[in-house]
Every structure is written in structure tokens, then in C-alpha cells.
Design a protein around this motif. Structure first.
Motif, PDB file in Angstrom:
ATOM      1  N   SER A  72      80.009  83.775 -31.869  1.00  0.00           N
ATOM      2  CA  SER A  72      81.368  83.569 -31.169  1.00  0.00           C
ATOM      3  C   SER A  72      81.343  83.501 -29.674  1.00  0.00           C
ATOM      4  CB  SER A  72      81.997  85.119 -31.336  1.00  0.00           C
ATOM      5  OG  SER A  72      83.191  85.406 -30.295  1.00  0.00           O
ATOM      6  N   THR A  73      82.151  82.517 -29.220  1.00  0.00           N
ATOM      7  CA  THR A  73      81.826  82.036 -27.781  1.00  0.00           C
ATOM      8  C   THR A  73      82.460  83.345 -27.017  1.00  0.00           C
ATOM      9  OG1 THR A  73      84.082  80.946 -27.990  1.00  0.00           O
ATOM     10  CG2 THR A  73      82.030  79.627 -28.090  1.00  0.00           C
ATOM     11  N   ASN A  74      83.320  84.153 -27.369  1.00  0.00           N
ATOM     12  CA  ASN A  74      83.857  85.184 -26.633  1.00  0.00           C
ATOM     13  C   ASN A  74      82.750  86.319 -26.487  1.00  0.00           C
ATOM     14  OD1 ASN A  74      86.500  84.524 -26.719  1.00  0.00           O
ATOM     15  ND2 ASN A  74      87.311  86.419 -26.700  1.00  0.00           N
ATOM     16  N   ILE A  96      94.764  82.277 -28.938  1.00  0.00           N
ATOM     17  CA  ILE A  96      94.110  82.781 -27.976  1.00  0.00           C
ATOM     18  C   ILE A  96      93.917  83.964 -28.107  1.00  0.00           C
ATOM     19  CG2 ILE A  96      94.286  82.913 -25.504  1.00  0.00           C
ATOM     20  CD1 ILE A  96      96.164  80.762 -25.233  1.00  0.00           C
ATOM     21  N   LEU A  97      92.442  84.574 -27.974  1.00  0.00           N
ATOM     22  CA  LEU A  97      92.017  85.910 -27.935  1.00  0.00           C
ATOM     23  C   LEU A  97      91.544  86.408 -26.556  1.00  0.00           C
ATOM     24  CD1 LEU A  97      91.274  88.555 -29.807  1.00  0.00           C
ATOM     25  CD2 LEU A  97      88.946  87.201 -29.884  1.00  0.00           C
ATOM     26  N   CYS A  98      92.252  87.141 -25.734  1.00  0.00           N
ATOM     27  CA  CYS A  98      91.789  87.744 -24.657  1.00  0.00           C
ATOM     28  C   CYS A  98      91.204  89.028 -24.566  1.00  0.00           C
ATOM     29  CB  CYS A  98      93.202  87.761 -23.765  1.00  0.00           C
ATOM     30  SG  CYS A  98      93.802  86.149 -23.131  1.00  0.00           S
ATOM     31  N   GLU A  99      89.965  89.179 -23.960  1.00  0.00           N
ATOM     32  CA  GLU A  99      89.416  90.391 -24.187  1.00  0.00           C
ATOM     33  C   GLU A  99      89.140  91.002 -22.733  1.00  0.00           C
ATOM     34  OE1 GLU A  99      87.538  90.941 -28.352  1.00  0.00           O
ATOM     35  OE2 GLU A  99      86.453  89.096 -27.150  1.00  0.00           O
ATOM     36  N   SER A 139      85.505  79.532 -24.688  1.00  0.00           N
ATOM     37  CA  SER A 139      85.848  80.982 -23.999  1.00  0.00           C
ATOM     38  C   SER A 139      85.560  80.681 -22.575  1.00  0.00           C
ATOM     39  CB  SER A 139      85.120  82.276 -24.458  1.00  0.00           C
ATOM     40  OG  SER A 139      85.323  82.275 -25.883  1.00  0.00           O
ATOM     41  N   ILE A 140      86.215  81.397 -21.786  1.00  0.00           N
ATOM     42  CA  ILE A 140      86.388  81.338 -20.111  1.00  0.00           C
ATOM     43  C   ILE A 140      86.368  82.619 -19.617  1.00  0.00           C
ATOM     44  CG2 ILE A 140      87.922  80.408 -18.275  1.00  0.00           C
ATOM     45  CD1 ILE A 140      89.632  79.012 -20.910  1.00  0.00           C
ATOM     46  N   LEU A 141      85.629  82.489 -18.619  1.00  0.00           N
ATOM     47  CA  LEU A 141      85.581  83.934 -17.743  1.00  0.00           C
ATOM     48  C   LEU A 141      86.188  83.985 -16.668  1.00  0.00           C
ATOM     49  CD1 LEU A 141      84.287  87.044 -17.466  1.00  0.00           C
ATOM     50  CD2 LEU A 141      82.272  85.586 -16.165  1.00  0.00           C
ATOM     51  N   LEU A 142      87.464  84.880 -16.353  1.00  0.00           N
ATOM     52  CA  LEU A 142      88.068  85.163 -14.897  1.00  0.00           C
ATOM     53  C   LEU A 142      87.726  86.456 -14.638  1.00  0.00           C
ATOM     54  CD1 LEU A 142      91.347  83.240 -15.708  1.00  0.00           C
ATOM     55  CD2 LEU A 142      89.299  82.277 -14.331  1.00  0.00           C
TER      56      LEU A 142
END
Ligand code: BTN
Length: 248
Positions: A16-18, A115-118, A62-65
Motif C-alpha cells: 500500500s502506498t499509504n 481518497i484515504l487520508c490518514e 500517496s502524498i505526505l504533507l
């Protein structure tokens, strides 16, 4: 804010990229990391669901902010991501992608992405927000489980131009940079009105399942916190910060 530069890493097959981005966040990675995989073995969706991620069919990234915002404002970031993904996909493929709260990506009322935000706050340093985006670009109808076939679609099936998958990611990231900076500088109101303009089921009768309750009513808006507003038969307007929305 300082200018944000995306650092895109490409992988072939991952679980999983997340999960990969969350792991890097725990190791102290600064914001701007993007991990794009060609396929996922254990793609994760909202509410513990599985996200089918075969090669050649879709976008899985997946993106990191690391927004320096109080935790309650971080929930609005999932709507920032939804607006950015809808705009970026519309621009790069030519089909009009719309939104269903909180951030399903839809075309003609069928789901084409999610979209899955964690969020993780380890205590040291800025909290990490991981935004995972999955989009059906070329998935054939036979590629969905039988029970989802009437509710799911792909950009290509809806007549969109799907060329280079990377171009679609760049287009989404360009919009995300714009809306993220707008959110940090000017707050949520610009995103709130853009989100409402992209919402495809405003005025529809729905049932919201909260996990403990089922509430029926008509979708009548979004409040300043990004919560969905539903007007019930008694005339009360209820605000939801989470839940599953089903059309009646
Ligand atoms: C949903 O249930 O609507 C959200 C689906 C999100 C899927 C994406 S694919 C890339 C990223 N990695 C995951 O494991 N999930 C998200």
C-alpha cells in the motif's frame, strides 16, 4: 509558507502506498514526498475496505504533507484533496469529475476514484498527513467485483482521454499545491465554495450511516468545518463530520 516542491518516487508493486508514506513520515521525512506505485497488493480504502489496484488500470499514489494546523482543521484537508483531485483529473482527461462527500471522485454518479487520508501525530515535530489517491483510469467493467459493477466506472469508460498516467498525477499535484497554499494562507472558505460547486448530489435524498445511527434527509450544504449538512423531514439541519452517505 515556503514553496512546496514535490519529490515523486515510483515503485512497481507494493502492499500500500499509504503504508510506505506513513513509514517514511515516522522516519522524519519532510512534506512533499509522493509515492506512486504501478500496482498494490493490499490497497486500502475508507472504512477498512480493500482497494483493488491491478497494474495498468489506475493511479495509486500517496502524498505526505505536514500542515501546521490544529488537529480539527486537518479534517478539512481531505476536502482540499478531493477538490484538487477532481480538478486535476478533469483538466488532464477532459471529463468532468465531481465529488460525493467526503471525497469520492465521481462521473455521472458512479465512483471513479477515492481518497484515504490518514493523520499521525507522533508528538515530535509537525504532524503527518498522508493523502492516498486511487483512480480507475482504464479499469474494464469486468475488473470490478460483481456487486460494484453498477456503481463503479473508469475515466476511459466515461470518454476521458487517458494517455500518460504520470501526466494525470502531475495535474492533481499542481492543483493540490494551489489549494493547499490557498487553505494555509486564506482558510477554508474558498475551498468550501469550490467543493460545493463540484458536489454531484446536492439536494439529493440520502441516508447517512454514522456507525451508531441512520439519518435520512436532503443534502443541503457543507459548513465552515467541512461537515456535511443534511436537512431531515422534521426540518432540523444535522452536521456530519464522518459517516457513509447512500442515495435513497
Ligand atoms: C476509498 O475508499 O474511497 C479510498 C480509496 C483510496 C485508495 C488509495 S490507492 C493509493 C493509496 N494507497 C492505499 O492503500 N489506499 C490509497
Amino acid at each position: 509558507m515556503t514553496s512546496l516542491a514535490w519529490r515523486i518516487e515510483k515503485e512497481s508493486v507494493v502492499d500500500s502506498t499509504n503504508d510506505l508514506v506513513l513509514e517514511r513520515a515516522r522516519q522524519g521525512e519532510p512534506e512533499g514526498l509522493v509515492i506512486h506505485a504501478l500496482a498494490q497488493r493490499k490497497g486500502r480504502g475508507r472504512q477498512g475496505r480493500y482497494w483493488l489496484s491491478p497494474p495498468g488500470c489506475g493511479l495509486y499514489f500517496s502524498i505526505l504533507l505536514r500542515p501546521s494546523l490544529p488537529a480539527e482543521l486537518i479534517t478539512q484537508m481531505s476536502l482540499v484533496a478531493g477538490v484538487s483531485a477532481a480538478e486535476g483529473l478533469s483538466k488532464s482527461t477532459g471529463v468532468h469529475v465531481r465529488l460525493k462527500w467526503p471525497n469520492d471522485l465521481r462521473i455521472e454518479s458512479k465512483k471513479t476514484g477515492g481518497i484515504l487520508c490518514e493523520f499521525e501525530n507522533s508528538g515530535d515535530g509537525l504532524p503527518a498527513l498522508v493523502i492516498g489517491i486511487g483512480v480507475n483510469l482504464k479499469t474494464p467493467p469486468s475488473g470490478y467485483p460483481a456487486n460494484l459493477r453498477t456503481q463503479a466506472t473508469s475515466i476511459e469508460e466515461e470518454g476521458g482521454q487517458v494517455g500518460d498516467f504520470d501526466a494525470a498525477i502531475h495535474s492533481i499535484l499542481e492543483r493540490l499545491k494551489h489549494w493547499y497554499q490557498s487553505f494555509l494562507s486564506n482558510g477554508f472558505s474558498g475551498i468550501q465554495s469550490r467543493w460545493l460547486g463540484l458536489c454531484d448530489n446536492l439536494g439529493e435524498m440520502v441516508q447517512v450511516s454514522t456507525g451508531t445511527d441512520f439519518i435520512q434527509g436532503c443534502i443541503c450544504g457543507l459548513n465552515h468545518k467541512g461537515h456535511l449538512l443534511v436537512k431531515t423531514a422534521s426540518g432540523d439541519v444535522r452536521a456530519f463530520d464522518s459517516g457513509e452517505v447512500a442515495t435513497l
